[in-house]
Design an enzyme around this catalytic site. Structure first.
Site, PDB file in Angstrom:
ATOM      1  N   HIS A 192       0.813  -0.867   0.183  1.00 46.21           N
ATOM      2  CA  HIS A 192       0.221  -0.171   0.126  1.00 46.21           C
ATOM      3  C   HIS A 192       0.708   1.219   0.075  1.00 46.21           C
ATOM      4  O   HIS A 192       0.737   2.249   0.789  1.00 46.21           O
ATOM      5  CB  HIS A 192      -1.209  -0.487   0.979  1.00 46.21           C
ATOM      6  CG  HIS A 192      -2.396  -0.703   0.895  1.00 46.21           C
ATOM      7  ND1 HIS A 192      -2.831  -1.562   1.501  1.00 46.21           N
ATOM      8  CD2 HIS A 192      -2.913  -0.856  -0.108  1.00 46.21           C
ATOM      9  CE1 HIS A 192      -3.287  -2.063   1.095  1.00 46.21           C
ATOM     10  NE2 HIS A 192      -4.152  -2.118   0.143  1.00 46.21           N
ATOM     11  N   HIS A 292      -6.202  -3.309 -10.659  1.00 38.79           N
ATOM     12  CA  HIS A 292      -6.835  -3.121  -9.881  1.00 38.79           C
ATOM     13  C   HIS A 292      -8.382  -2.811  -9.650  1.00 38.79           C
ATOM     14  O   HIS A 292      -9.007  -2.476 -10.762  1.00 38.79           O
ATOM     15  CB  HIS A 292      -5.966  -1.925  -9.118  1.00 38.79           C
ATOM     16  CG  HIS A 292      -6.786  -1.354  -7.569  1.00 38.79           C
ATOM     17  ND1 HIS A 292      -7.378  -0.007  -8.075  1.00 38.79           N
ATOM     18  CD2 HIS A 292      -6.231  -1.487  -6.698  1.00 38.79           C
ATOM     19  CE1 HIS A 292      -8.033   0.322  -6.367  1.00 38.79           C
ATOM     20  NE2 HIS A 292      -7.429  -0.948  -5.870  1.00 38.79           N
TER      21      HIS A 292
END
Length: 387
Positions: A192, A292
């Site tokens: 992340h 994603h």
């Protein structure tokens, strides 16, 4: 055929608001698009309200390239996340209209299929206690549903650094997950974008015995030199790209050769055709594509159109069997992962092959949907637990 208007529908959950846009035409054909915004849903709807008047009304939904160009450049200001996401939802709805009007699936309009199935990987499955025992059990549940791959961020609230005790604990979580899924399943390691290059490299080496399929966003995405530094020192494939909102901005990433897998979000980068163009460029740099995909079933269907037509498409992320699984009912014809092989299989349904159920969507009103990756307990995806 001309566009007569758009309508927006926000499906809310505690950690994500999903924005669905229906594009209506004067011939009665309606298309649907979707994106997921974090904290910017109202801004997106505000932009779409202006874009409807300035660019969308009266447009030919078949002229996708022209509409995207006008929406991207016709307001002069540089397009960012909100504008590119607004373009994406309208763009994919236009492809849906085009496919329905012609009676063919969108993948047929993109050059035809190169595969009959796209492998899926599970995310959102570890919304449980952050213990090795709980993660082991949850990971087993993913495998029991037929998935052959999953992703996890085991690093708690780490930022730039991760102390020794937290590192050992993260290793224990990954060890438990690998034990649960066996040696053959793919395990994607998510960071992340929270670490310094030195920390990312150290953690990658700690995790190497568990054979991660990739190392995702090891450093903040704004500094390409930092990413290059990590890539030069790890043997695990590096993946990134979900927070790049313009296809052109991938140019320096391609030139750097710092990544092996790019992860554009179809709902943020301008839609299906922009993503397919990007995949073609990635192919010339020998890079794979793994979008994603934290949205619902329409965004999944749109991403699959790219997957079925791109030779370098690796795998597709999928949340909807685990986090907020009940939202699948707002879309008729929602893509499903085949439990026999862990893949999405080709559909011949016209357009995107899905329909928004407006009445079902109304059962999930917009929520605050606050999601803070630096808050304790973020992995449960329940903001009430992180405040």
């Amino acid at each position: 055929m001309r566009i007569t208007g758009i309508s927006t529908h926000v499906v809310g959950t505690p950690w994500r608001n999903l924005t669905y846009v229906q594009v209506h035409t004067d011939e009665g054909v309606t298309g649907v698009g979707e994106t997921r915004m974090l904290g910017h849903t109202d801004a997106l709807i505000g932009y779409l309200r202006e874009a409807e008047v300035n660019h969308i009304l009266g447009s030919d939904p078949f002229a996708v390239e022209d509409l995207v160009r006008r929406m991207k450049y016709g307001d002069y200001g540089r397009a960012g996340e909100i504008v590119m996401s607004g373009i994406a939802v309208v763009e994919m709805a236009c492809w849906d209209i085009k496919g329905k009007a012609l009676g063919v699936p969108v993948w047929q309009l993109l050059g035809g299929k190169v595969t009959d199935k796209v492998k899926a990987y599970a995310n959102g499955w570890y919304t449980t206690e952050r213990t090795p025992e709980a993660y082991h059990k949850a990971a087993q549940g993913v495998m029991e549903r037929g998935y052959k791959a999953l992703k996890i961020d085991p690093f708690g609230t780490g930022h730039f650094e991760l102390d020794h005790q937290e590192t050992l604990y993260a290793v224990s979580l990954i060890e438990a997950v690998r034990d649960a899924i066996g040696p053959d399943a793919e395990l994607m390691l998510e960071m992340h974008g929270r670490f310094s290059p030195a920390t990312a490299v150290r953690l990658a080496k700690e995790m190497a015995p568990f054979k991660p399929a990739w190392l995702e966003e090891p450093v903040p995405p704004e500094n390409l030199k930092a990413l290059e530094k990590v890539a030069a020192k790890v043997d695990i494939p590096v993946a990134t790209g979900e927070r790049i909102h313009d296809r052109i901005e991938f140019r320096e990433l391609f030139d750097s050769q710092a990544v092996d897998i790019i992860q554009p979000d179809v709902g943020h980068i301008g839609g299906i055709w922009e993503t397919r163009k990007l995949a073609a460029t990635a192919e010339t740099h020998y890079m794979l594509v793994a979008p994603h995909n934290v949205g619902g079933s329409v965004l999944t269907a749109a991403s699959l159109q790219v997957g079925f037509t791109s030779p370098n498409f690796k795998i597709l992320e999928h949340f909807n069997d685990f986090a907020d699984a009940e939202i699948k009912k707002v879309v008729k014809g929602a893509p499903q992962v085949n439990p026999e092989d862990g893949c999405f299989h080709l559909s011949d349904a016209p357009g995107l092959g899905v329909e928004l159920d407006v009445d079902a969507a109304a059962e999930f009103p917009q929520q605050r949907a606050h999601f803070d990756l630096w808050a304790e307990g973020w992995e449960k995806r329940n903001p009430k637990d992180t405040q």
